[in-house]
Design an enzyme around this catalytic site. Structure first.
Site, PDB file in Angstrom:
ATOM      1  N   GLY A 236      26.983  24.646  60.021  1.00 24.16           N
ATOM      2  CA  GLY A 236      27.043  24.937  58.595  1.00 24.16           C
ATOM      3  C   GLY A 236      26.165  24.075  57.722  1.00 24.16           C
ATOM      4  N   LYS A 237      25.474  23.088  58.294  1.00 21.45           N
ATOM      5  CA  LYS A 237      24.620  22.213  57.495  1.00 21.45           C
ATOM      6  C   LYS A 237      23.368  22.954  57.018  1.00 21.45           C
ATOM      7  CE  LYS A 237      26.915  18.307  57.623  1.00 21.45           C
ATOM      8  NZ  LYS A 237      27.997  18.419  58.581  1.00 21.45           N
ATOM      9  N   ASN A 238      22.669  22.382  56.054  1.00 18.37           N
ATOM     10  CA  ASN A 238      21.442  23.007  55.536  1.00 18.37           C
ATOM     11  C   ASN A 238      20.435  23.259  56.650  1.00 18.37           C
ATOM     12  OD1 ASN A 238      22.858  22.216  53.236  1.00 18.37           O
ATOM     13  ND2 ASN A 238      20.994  21.809  52.075  1.00 18.37           N
TER      14      ASN A 238
ATOM     15  N   TYR B 215      25.367  20.163  62.570  1.00 17.32           N
ATOM     16  CA  TYR B 215      26.492  21.078  62.703  1.00 17.32           C
ATOM     17  C   TYR B 215      26.084  22.425  62.098  1.00 17.32           C
ATOM     18  CZ  TYR B 215      31.340  22.716  62.500  1.00 17.32           C
ATOM     19  OH  TYR B 215      32.500  23.426  62.670  1.00 17.32           O
TER      20      TYR B 215
END
Length: 368
Positions: free
Chosen positions: A184-186, A182
């Site tokens: 916004g993940k790292n 997704y």
């Protein structure tokens, strides 16, 4: 304003690489799966130190396929935690199995091994610890209990790209590990994406078939499968971003250390703890405070975005009231839901911005 995360800044920092990768896919017309996705699978498997990686369209799909590959189905039980994003539980429900919850530890907010064994029954077919906020659960204890009962462990590593436990990468210790891409993940796609990793040849083969309509080869459907394939453009973008992940992780960890150092003198804020022998990658920097909602409003008034991860544990969500749980069943998770606030953290953040956030926290009369 200080945003909670800044995806525009990340894109700007690697714009030429991303643009070239996307244009390459458009020129190749390999829009679904294809070479870029295959290369991503190889590179991400190597990153996690496992044999196989199976790229899919979401982290939820990765969890679903990992459960199916482990033989989980209708009438079975899967043990997990209530303090997680709802997708962990949704994936269990997709198989027809029943989610069974155990509470989390008060320090790490990950699965409490001391409470795990009591939740296991003859119907338990899998255990899903969640590596919350970027810190790995106590895998030695969980794996020992699972092995004693002959139950496979599937790691929900959707927030833990590159996190480690005693030198082992998140996702590499269970029968499989599942990651979300997704945005916004790292390690985030420019859209949806996910991946499952495993050292088990049979599980990898099953997941590859199931993600692509259950095909053993084209038009030969040997199982009832799904359309869980990754787009070629996302594969190409993720390959570019994977090359930067270690640098971004180092930046996140530096910002987290700066936060913790500045907040250490406050007895009104409890900062996250990085457990010995674990490498926290700080997908979320979550503090505990007495009036979480009050602090959230004050920061917003100061132009600082913060997040609530997660204000209602899954066992108290209306969508899962059929499971029969009640307030008080999992007190640690419920306390965390009332007190956890996520402060801004992303690689492109500056030290000055961290200091501005801390100054706002220090001035807030609601924190306690």
């Amino acid at each position: 304003m200080i945003p909670f995360l800044d995806l525009k800044a990340q894109y700007a920092s690697i714009k030429s690489e991303i643009d070239t990768a996307v244009l390459g896919v458009l020129a190749s017309a390999q829009y679904i799966l294809g070479d870029e996705v295959a290369h991503l699978e190889e590179e991400f498997a190597d990153y996690c130190d496992v044999k196989h990686a199976v790229a899919v369209n979401t982290g939820t799909s990765a969890l679903h396929l990992a459960l199916l590959a482990a033989g989980v189905g209708r009438g079975d039980e899967v043990v997990t935690v209530p303090f997680t994003f709802v997708a962990t539980v949704s994936a269990i429900c997709y198989t027809g199995a029943l989610p069974v919850f155990v509470d989390v530890e008060p320090v790490t907010l990950t699965m409490d091994p001391a409470k795990l064994e009591a939740a296991i029954t003859p119907r338990t077919k899998a255990i899903i610890p969640v590596h919350l906020y970027g810190q790995v659960a106590d895998m030695d204890a969980i794996m020992t209990i699972a092995a004693r009962h002959g139950i496979p462990v599937i790691e929900d590593a959707c927030q833990a790209h590159g996190a480690e436990y005693k030198g082992h990468r998140a996702g590499s210790m269970g029968i499989s590990g599942c990651f979300s891409f997704y945005p916004g993940k790292n390690l985030g796609a420019c859209g949806e994406g996910g991946i499952a990793v495993t050292n088990d040849d049979a599980h990898a083969k099953t997941m590859r078939m199931l993600r692509d309509w259950g095909q053993e080869r084209r038009y030969h459907h040997v199982a009832k499968g799904f359309n869980y394939r990754m787009d070629g453009i996302q594969g190409a973008i993720l390959r570019v971003k994977l090359r930067h992940l270690d640098g971004w992780t180092a930046a996140r960890r530096a910002h987290a250390a700066h936060y913790s150092s500045l907040l250490a003198g406050l007895d009104t804020v409890k900062t996250p703890v990085e457990v010995a022998d674990r490498r926290h990658v700080y997908h979320i920097y979550a503090v505990r405070c007495r009036d979480r909602d009050g602090l959230h409003r004050v920061l917003e008034a100061e132009g600082i975005q913060s997040g609530l991860h997660y204000p209602i544990p899954v066992h108290l969500q209306k969508a899962h009231e059929d499971l029969g749980y009640r307030p008080g069943d999992f007190p640690v998770s419920e306390a965390a839901a009332r007190t956890v606030l996520s402060l801004p953290i992303y690689p492109e953040m500056t030290a000055k911005q961290v200091e501005q956030v801390v100054a706002a926290v220090e001035q807030d009369a609601y924190v306690g």
